[in-house]
Design an enzyme around this catalytic site. Structure first.
Site, short mmCIF file in Angstrom:
data_model
loop_
_atom_site.label_atom_id
_atom_site.label_comp_id
_atom_site.label_asym_id
_atom_site.label_seq_id
_atom_site.Cartn_x
_atom_site.Cartn_y
_atom_site.Cartn_z
N GLY A 197 0.82 -1.21 0.00
CA GLY A 197 0.00 0.00 0.00
C GLY A 197 0.85 1.25 0.00
O GLY A 197 0.63 2.16 0.79
N ALA A 198 1.81 1.29 -0.92
CA ALA A 198 2.89 2.28 -0.82
C ALA A 198 2.74 3.50 -1.70
O ALA A 198 3.58 4.38 -1.66
CB ALA A 198 4.22 1.59 -1.16
N ASN A 199 1.67 3.60 -2.49
CA ASN A 199 1.60 4.71 -3.43
C ASN A 199 0.91 5.95 -2.87
O ASN A 199 0.86 6.99 -3.52
CB ASN A 199 0.88 4.29 -4.72
CG ASN A 199 -0.56 3.90 -4.47
OD1 ASN A 199 -0.82 2.76 -4.07
ND2 ASN A 199 -1.50 4.79 -4.70
N THR A 200 0.41 5.86 -1.62
CA THR A 200 -0.27 7.01 -1.03
C THR A 200 -0.19 6.94 0.48
O THR A 200 0.22 5.93 1.05
CB THR A 200 -1.76 7.05 -1.49
OG1 THR A 200 -2.36 8.28 -1.07
CG2 THR A 200 -2.54 5.89 -0.89
N GLY A 201 -0.57 8.04 1.15
CA GLY A 201 -0.69 8.05 2.60
C GLY A 201 0.60 7.74 3.34
O GLY A 201 1.70 8.10 2.91
N ILE A 202 0.46 7.05 4.48
CA ILE A 202 1.64 6.78 5.30
C ILE A 202 2.57 5.77 4.63
O ILE A 202 3.77 5.78 4.90
CB ILE A 202 1.26 6.32 6.72
CG1 ILE A 202 0.53 4.98 6.70
CG2 ILE A 202 0.42 7.37 7.42
CD1 ILE A 202 0.23 4.44 8.09
N GLY A 203 2.04 4.93 3.77
CA GLY A 203 2.91 4.00 3.06
C GLY A 203 3.89 4.72 2.16
O GLY A 203 5.08 4.41 2.13
N SER B 224 -4.29 -0.59 14.42
CA SER B 224 -5.02 0.62 14.78
C SER B 224 -5.48 0.51 16.23
O SER B 224 -5.67 -0.60 16.75
CB SER B 224 -6.25 0.80 13.87
OG SER B 224 -7.13 1.78 14.38
N TYR C 187 -14.01 -4.00 10.76
CA TYR C 187 -12.72 -3.30 10.80
C TYR C 187 -12.00 -3.59 12.10
O TYR C 187 -10.79 -3.89 12.11
CB TYR C 187 -12.94 -1.80 10.62
CG TYR C 187 -11.66 -0.99 10.60
CD1 TYR C 187 -10.76 -1.12 9.54
CD2 TYR C 187 -11.36 -0.10 11.63
CE1 TYR C 187 -9.59 -0.38 9.51
CE2 TYR C 187 -10.20 0.64 11.61
CZ TYR C 187 -9.32 0.50 10.55
OH TYR C 187 -8.14 1.22 10.53
#
Length: 346
Positions: free
Chosen positions: A68-74, A197, A223
């Protein structure tokens, strides 16, 4: 003086009507209140930002894999690892977005050793293909960051027939980690960081109905279950890997301004719009949210804290549900059965 000459009259300090005096006092009071508000907001933002990874340890010669590296904290985690000299593998479902993010990271860090690979965590076949290609082509794996996730999405099923949140947030990362263990062990000392989380508190692993087949689907309960599974998986992984040189950590990144909450806003569009501005003041930026993942990935001397839960770059106590070793072992066995690997592969 010539006729028609104009006079400029300047007010003497303190002069003027009582109304003007009161108006000036109000203005001065408003300025003071405004300044105090700015100071309070700045203090609040600093407190919300939380801990910062202060280790400057270089990562030259090491390989880090982030899902999940293309946005956000990744994306921000990848940027920091690249800045420290690591070879960074960005595992993403959307390769076009991933490549744009990778190019941005290469340009901002000067590290050209940032690559993208396709990984769809909603497909166990994709996870297996990714792991096979990684093992065949990469020399080492020093840092695995299980970062990708979905949050409170509608009741969707993956191609394997699993409820999406449990599958993407837990089962696929469980399988990925197990398949990559040979490379992690051969690269030891190495680390696995799983992003969970604070929502794991109040979670419950319902072994009789993990996928909400016979009970009403609740996006929030699902979740919480998946985030509790992250904590239990990380804890059991640490127990099983004791003595191998591979450490396992679980992190709560904080409440972050990312795309993760898009399903929440989609369910409540009006309230989402009304709350968006004040919520921005109460959320971390992606860079701030990446700090605890980075801390667990690069800070020296954490090996004796393997299995621990971290928040704001410090060890915190997980909820009682996340410290139940019996449930952790049972979850491991059931997860292994669901993804089709031996229970004792680790």
């Amino acid at each position: 003086m010539a006729a028609g000459a104009a006079f400029l009259v300047l007010p003497w300090p303190g002069a003027g009507s009582p109304e003007e005096g009161r108006g000036g006092a109000l203005l001065r009071g408003g300025a003071v209140l405004g300044a105090l508000l700015i100071i309070c907001v700045a203090a609040l933002r600093k407190w919300i930002a939380g801990g910062v990874c202060r280790s400057d340890r270089r990562q030259d010669g090491k390989t880090a894999l982030v899902t999940g590296a293309n946005t956000g904290i990744g994306k921000e985690t990848c940027r920091e690892l690249a800045r420290r000299g690591a070879r960074v593998v960005m595992a993403c479902r959307d390769l076009s977005r991933a490549e744009r993010a990778a190019e941005e990271i290469r340009a901002s860090t000067g590290n050209g050793n940032v690559v993208t690979r396709h990984l769809d965590l909603a497909s166990l076949y994709s996870v297996r293909q990714f792991a096979k290609d990684f093992l065949d082509t990469e020399d080492r794996l020093d840092i695995l960051i299980n970062n990708a996730g979905v949050m409170m999405c509608p009741k969707w099923l993956t191609e394997d027939g699993f409820e999406t949140q449990f599958a993407v947030n837990h089962l696929s990362h469980f399988l990925l980690t197990n398949l990559l263990l040979p490379k992690l062990k051969s690269s030891a000392p190495s680390r696995v960081v799983t992003v969970s989380s604070v929502a794991h508190r109040g979670g419950h692993i319902d072994f009789s109905d993990l996928f909400f087949a016979s009970r009403p689907y609740s996006p929030l309960q699902s979740y919480r279950q998946s985030k509790l599974a992250n904590v239990l998986f990380s804890r059991e992984l640490a127990r099983r890997l004791r003595g191998t040189g591979v450490s396992s950590f679980c992190v709560h990144p904080g409440v972050i301004r990312t795309e993760l909450g898009r399903h929440v806003e989609g369910r409540f569009p009006l309230s989402g719009a009304l709350l968006r501005l004040p919520a921005l003041l109460l959320m971390k930026t992606p860079r701030q949210g990446s700090q605890t993942s980075l801390y667990c990935a690069v800070t020296p001397g954490l090996e004796d804290r393997s299995g621990s839960y971290f928040s704001d770059c410090a060890v915190k106590e997980a909820a009682p549900e996340g410290r139940d070793d019996q449930v952790a072992r049972r979850l491991w066995t059931e997860s292994a059965r669901l993804v089709g690997i031996p229970d004792d592969q680790c």
